[in-house]
Design an enzyme around this catalytic site. Structure first.
Site, short mmCIF file in Angstrom:
data_model
loop_
_atom_site.label_atom_id
_atom_site.label_comp_id
_atom_site.label_asym_id
_atom_site.label_seq_id
_atom_site.Cartn_x
_atom_site.Cartn_y
_atom_site.Cartn_z
N LYS A 536 2.00 10.36 0.22
CA LYS A 536 0.75 9.40 0.23
C LYS A 536 0.96 8.42 -0.80
O LYS A 536 -0.13 7.83 -1.29
CB LYS A 536 -0.74 9.90 0.27
CG LYS A 536 -0.83 10.98 1.46
CD LYS A 536 -0.60 10.28 2.79
CE LYS A 536 -1.71 9.30 3.14
NZ LYS A 536 -1.33 8.87 4.56
N THR A 537 2.24 7.90 -1.31
CA THR A 537 2.34 6.86 -2.24
C THR A 537 2.85 5.83 -1.60
O THR A 537 3.08 4.77 -2.28
CB THR A 537 3.04 7.27 -3.53
OG1 THR A 537 4.21 8.02 -3.14
CG2 THR A 537 2.23 8.47 -4.11
N GLY A 538 3.64 5.76 -0.53
CA GLY A 538 4.18 4.77 0.16
C GLY A 538 5.58 5.05 0.58
O GLY A 538 6.62 4.44 0.84
N TRP A 739 2.82 -4.59 5.27
CA TRP A 739 3.95 -5.43 5.45
C TRP A 739 4.81 -4.57 6.30
O TRP A 739 4.77 -3.32 6.36
CB TRP A 739 4.86 -5.60 4.29
CG TRP A 739 4.40 -6.69 3.25
CD1 TRP A 739 3.34 -6.31 2.52
CD2 TRP A 739 4.98 -8.16 3.55
NE1 TRP A 739 2.95 -7.74 1.80
CE2 TRP A 739 4.10 -8.61 2.28
CE3 TRP A 739 5.87 -8.69 3.86
CZ2 TRP A 739 3.99 -10.10 2.28
CZ3 TRP A 739 6.02 -10.00 3.63
CH2 TRP A 739 5.21 -10.78 2.68
N LYS A 755 -0.13 5.77 9.16
CA LYS A 755 0.29 5.13 7.63
C LYS A 755 -0.35 3.99 7.47
O LYS A 755 -0.22 3.15 8.56
CB LYS A 755 1.58 5.25 7.49
CG LYS A 755 2.50 6.25 7.74
CD LYS A 755 2.67 7.21 6.42
CE LYS A 755 3.37 8.42 6.73
NZ LYS A 755 3.58 9.47 5.61
N GLY A 756 -0.94 4.01 6.69
CA GLY A 756 -1.82 2.51 6.37
C GLY A 756 -3.20 2.44 6.71
O GLY A 756 -3.47 1.66 7.79
N TYR A 759 -9.58 2.50 3.60
CA TYR A 759 -11.02 3.29 3.47
C TYR A 759 -11.96 2.66 2.67
O TYR A 759 -11.91 1.99 1.88
CB TYR A 759 -10.37 4.11 2.59
CG TYR A 759 -9.11 5.16 2.85
CD1 TYR A 759 -9.18 5.93 4.12
CD2 TYR A 759 -8.01 5.14 2.23
CE1 TYR A 759 -8.31 6.62 4.57
CE2 TYR A 759 -6.92 5.74 2.70
CZ TYR A 759 -6.96 6.41 3.71
OH TYR A 759 -5.83 7.18 4.06
P1 A3P Z 1 -2.68 5.62 3.60
O1 A3P Z 1 -2.10 5.85 5.21
O2 A3P Z 1 -3.39 6.46 3.32
O3 A3P Z 1 -3.09 3.99 3.82
P2 A3P Z 1 3.34 8.27 2.29
O4 A3P Z 1 4.56 7.55 3.22
O5 A3P Z 1 4.08 8.33 0.92
O6 A3P Z 1 2.85 9.36 2.91
O7 A3P Z 1 2.24 7.05 1.90
C1 A3P Z 1 1.67 6.53 3.04
C2 A3P Z 1 0.80 5.45 2.22
O8 A3P Z 1 1.92 4.41 2.12
C3 A3P Z 1 -0.22 4.71 3.23
O9 A3P Z 1 -1.28 5.46 2.87
C4 A3P Z 1 -0.26 3.43 2.52
O10 A3P Z 1 -1.29 3.20 1.55
C5 A3P Z 1 1.17 3.23 1.95
N1 A3P Z 1 2.00 2.10 2.28
C6 A3P Z 1 2.53 1.27 1.42
N2 A3P Z 1 3.06 0.11 2.29
C7 A3P Z 1 2.94 0.54 3.37
C8 A3P Z 1 3.40 -0.33 4.56
N3 A3P Z 1 4.09 -1.20 4.65
N4 A3P Z 1 3.02 0.30 5.71
C9 A3P Z 1 2.09 1.50 5.84
N5 A3P Z 1 1.44 1.99 4.67
C10 A3P Z 1 2.26 1.68 3.56
#
Ligand code: A3P
Length: 802
Positions: A536-538, A739, A755-756, A759
């Site tokens: 959950k850091t991207g 992006w 993802k993304g 909140y």
């Molecule tokens: P959320 O889904 O809670 O917003 P990971 O892949 O490490 O589990 O991290 C998921 C997080 O990546 C997402 O958390 C989102 O905040 C972040 N993120 C960063 N860049 C992103 C992108 N281009 N598309 C989707 N999520 C992205």
């Protein structure tokens, strides 16, 4: 006080053998350090035996610990300056372990008193004829039975003299000078602590003399009240490999076989049930001269006298055969031979020619062994590496216990005394206090490999083990025993349970390993980059972006573990490196293939960093760190989205504030939610195994807002030849709010629904800000040390703290 307790806990956790060897090495290192300080640096060091010293931690100080009283029997060196021979202090906890090694040099005082101590030193002496004081309370392994006749190595010995009852001689020797009266001088003395309450052992020389090594082992044991001590039990197994394999003219004849049985009986008087363990390759039965063939027959007529294990039927190297059934067929031939000649087939032990297939693991060998022979124990010198021999260990793989095998100085080609490399006296040196003696002294279990040819010809095998036994019985109280391999395997892992877990290394990093690794396998199928998370850091977005680069290839997705391989952090690690490699394509052009994988569970895993560094020591590591407060909340939401019942039942606030009395499931969820955010702790662990230049910390916030700049930095970090301009290949998708990959025709490909998120309400901010405050401060210090730019969210957080 805390550190004392921590050290005590640590000492209990470290396997005894390891601590023991560690201290032993430390002492040897100290001798070098000391010499360096004494001879090279010659700088003034403060006396280190101040009564008030806090010595909670183990350390070694090269120093002048005991000041001399000038004038009392002392002489000045030729240039008139004072020089002292006392150079080493090894301490472990105050009043517990003081071992001093005195090394004289040409400027040492020939005679001096230690200031404040009723002890006189005489230096620069040559000694001979050493004996152990049978009354010394120090003796544990060391036995006082005989005089070591002959000169002691070196002519720079220090001896000790005192009338005080606190000093009890341990080792005594005569001076080598012609006019020697036969008077015995003390070369190792034990200070019983009657003078100042502190017990010490003082050595009048370094540890190059084997009796010093032996006494040093006892000194450690005594001064640590047996906490750093090995039991007196020693298990010995002697394998005789290549039975029937030897070349014509080098094999055993009738008389040799008889001598083998007689010697076995002789050894049994001191090692109950001692039995040679014979490894056979049936294909070569009766392949010698007539006389040697009669030797083969006699061996088989004594079949019940020995233990037996199968070698390969034709002595081939298993790693050359990719096909398991070919190996199994070969094994079947040997098994049939065994059955036809009443050789026992149930002993569960085997070894492979040249260690091939055992380590690095050739899975086909393990499987064929199990199928045909029900093998449960084997041995190798190769794990983790042949050298240094003292680090060899065992491990368990696919239910087979792999035990470390030791070298005894005999090889297939060492068959005549006169031709022994370095001369016949060299073999004796190895046995009498040399490497072979030390192997048995320091290893509770020793499996030695010898060969058929060592028992024909000059029968060096019999000579070696008889002499070794004699030496051990003369100089030690060790209780020598033996066990059949299966029981020995159990014994080994009872003594060293933590060895069971293997640590896979890159087979191409060690030439010997590479030579016995299947040619069908390539080390270019390992990743050069690990994206370690945390969750959950991207990391997923970064994984997608990296995959867009023409030079980079990602792993095949795993069906089992949500696409990630999670090799280093999960039980899959025990499946071995072949399993891991299957996740990467066969390299097309090995020089340009740059594989990477992402497993978010690596970052906060206790074991992943060590495992990854063992297999991929040159890899690059990328971690994405975003605000741990936001990460924790996103993770919780992720669990809810995946219908985790505990996350659905409890609010975020409930989860993060759960106390020790909360339901276990809630506490488990809390730990999984919060622990990955202890960034400094986890990052430090990775830094223990990788150089900071190999690690890049990516700001999760920047990755969200300006991924192209992040990708630019990463390409430089990886040293990629093709620089891709991600401004042109990524596009902000307003609908997604993130992006995404820009496709031909202007469309975008974004990450999936999970993802993304956006909140609306960032809950429990205050609580978590406090929770992560100290960790974030530590992280900033760590990043500063690493020379990495602080992520924006961290800078902001630190500003708020002030
Ligand atoms: P959320 O889904 O809670 O917003 P990971 O892949 O490490 O589990 O991290 C998921 C997080 O990546 C997402 O958390 C989102 O905040 C972040 N993120 C960063 N860049 C992103 C992108 N281009 N598309 C989707 N999520 C992205």
């Amino acid at each position: 006080m805390l550190s004392v307790l921590r050290l005590r806990r640590l000492v209990r956790q470290v396997p005894l053998q390891t601590s023991f060897i560690f201290l032993f090495l430390l002492c040897i290192l100290s001798v070098f350090l000391s010499s360096y300080f004494l001879y090279a640096v010659k700088r003034k060091l403060e006396p280190s035996l101040a009564a008030g010293r806090s010595a909670d931690d183990l350390y070694v100080t090269p120093s002048r610990p005991l000041p001399f009283l000038s004038g009392v029997g002392g002489t000045l060196s030729s240039d008139g300056s004072r020089t002292d021979p006392v150079v080493l202090v090894l301490t472990w906890k105050k009043c517990v372990l003081y071992i001093f090694v005195f090394i004289a040099n040409e400027k040492s005082l020939l005679s001096a008193q230690l200031k404040g101590f009723p002890l006189f030193l005489h230096s620069n002496l040559g000694l001979k004829d050493c004996t152990v004081n049978p009354k010394s309370p120090l003796l544990h392994v060391t036995r006082a039975r005989q005089v070591f006749s002959g000169p002691l190595p070196g002519d720079d010995w220090t001896v000790f003299q005192s009338n005080h009852s606190t000093y009890e001689p341990v080792l005594l020797a005569k001076t080598r000078s012609a006019e020697s009266t036969g008077l015995m001088h003390t070369s190792v003395v034990q200070d019983l602590g009657l003078h100042d309450g502190i017990q010490r052992v003082l050595f009048g020389h370094n540890l190059s003399f084997w009796l010093h090594k032996l006494v040093f082992v006892d000194a450690l044991s005594f001064l640590t009240a047996k906490r750093l001590s090995l039991s007196l039990e020693r298990f010995i197994l002697v394998d005789i490999d290549d039975i029937f394999v030897g070349k014509e003219g080098t094999r055993m004849k009738v008389a040799d076989v008889k001598a083998l049985v007689e010697t076995q009986n002789e050894l049994r008087r001191s090692i109950p049930d001692f039995t040679f363990n014979l490894g056979f390759s049936g294909k070569f039965f009766h392949a010698g001269t007539d006389e040697e063939d009669r030797g083969d027959d006699l061996l088989l007529s004594y079949v019940d006298e020995f233990w037996w294990f199968p070698h390969m039927w034709s002595h081939m190297q298993p790693h050359r055969f990719h096909n398991q059934s070919v190996l199994a067929e070969q094994m079947m031939l040997n098994r049939r031979f065994a059955e036809d000649h009443s050789i026992p087939t149930h002993l569960g032990y085997a070894v492979a020619p040249h260690h091939s297939g055992v380590y690095p693991v050739h899975i086909q060998l393990y499987e064929a062994w199990k199928r045909v022979w029900d093998i449960r124990v084997t041995s190798t010198e190769e794990y983790p590496h042949l050298k240094p021999a003292r680090f060899r260990r065992g491990f368990i793989h696919r239910g087979i216990r792999v035990l470390p095998r030791q070298t005894c100085g005999l090889f297939t080609h060492t068959i005549f005394h006169k031709d022994y490399p370095g001369g016949p006296q060299e073999l004796e040196r190895i046995i009498d206090g040399g490497e072979l003696f030390l192997t048995v002294l320091l290893n509770p279990i020793s499996i030695f490999m010898t060969h058929l040819s060592n028992y024909g010809n000059d029968r060096l095998g019999l000579f070696t083990f008889k002499r070794l036994l004699n030496f051990l019985l003369t100089w030690t109280h060790l209780k020598l025993q033996t066990l059949p391999p299966l029981q020995l395997g159990n014994k080994y892992f009872q003594l060293f349970p933590s060895d069971a877990e293997p640590l896979w290394q890159d087979p191409c990093e060690d030439k010997r390993h590479k030579d016995i690794w299947s040619k069908e396998k390539t080390c270019d199928r390992f990743p050069k980059l690990l994206l370690i998370g945390p969750q959950k850091t991207g990391a997923m977005a970064l994984y997608l972006f990296l995959g867009m680069h023409p030079d980079l290839s990602s792993n095949y997705p795993s069906k089992e573990t949500f696409e990630e391989i999670q090799f280093f952090s999960s039980h899959s690690y025990h499946r071995g490196i072949d399993w891991y490699m299957e996740y990467f394509p066969l390299p097309s052009n090995s020089s340009s293939d740059y594989y990477f994988e992402k497993s978010a569970s690596y970052f906060d895993s206790d074991v992943a960093a060590a495992r990854a560094a063992a297999l991929l020591p040159r890899a690059r590591i990328i971690t994405v760190l975003s605000d741990p407060v936001e990460r924790a909340f996103a993770w919780y939401q992720h669990q809810r989205a995946h219908a985790d019942p505990v996350a659905l039942k409890y609010s975020f606030h409930d989860v993060i504030t759960a106390s020790h009395n909360a339901p276990v499931k809630l506490q488990v969820l809390q730990k999984r939610c919060l622990a990955p955010g202890w960034y400094a702790t986890h990052l430090s662990r990775w830094l223990e195994h990788y150089h900071h230049d190999q690690i890049l910390v990516v700001d999760g916030q920047t990755l969200k807002t300006d991924p192209a700049s992040v990708m630019e930095k990463i390409q430089t970090f990886l040293g990629l030849e093709n620089q891709v301009d991600y401004h042109k290949t990524l596009a902000f998708d307003p609908k997604k709010g993130f992006w995404c990959q820009l496709l031909d025709g202007g469309k975008t490909k974004c990450l999936g629904k999970s993802k993304g998120q956006r909140y609306p309400d960032k809950q429990s901010q205050v609580f978590l800000r406090n929770y992560y405050r100290d960790g974030n401060i530590q992280l900033s210090k760590l990043l500063y040390k690493m020379g990495q730019v602080l992520p924006g969210w961290l800078r902001e957080d630190l500003l708020n703290i002030r």
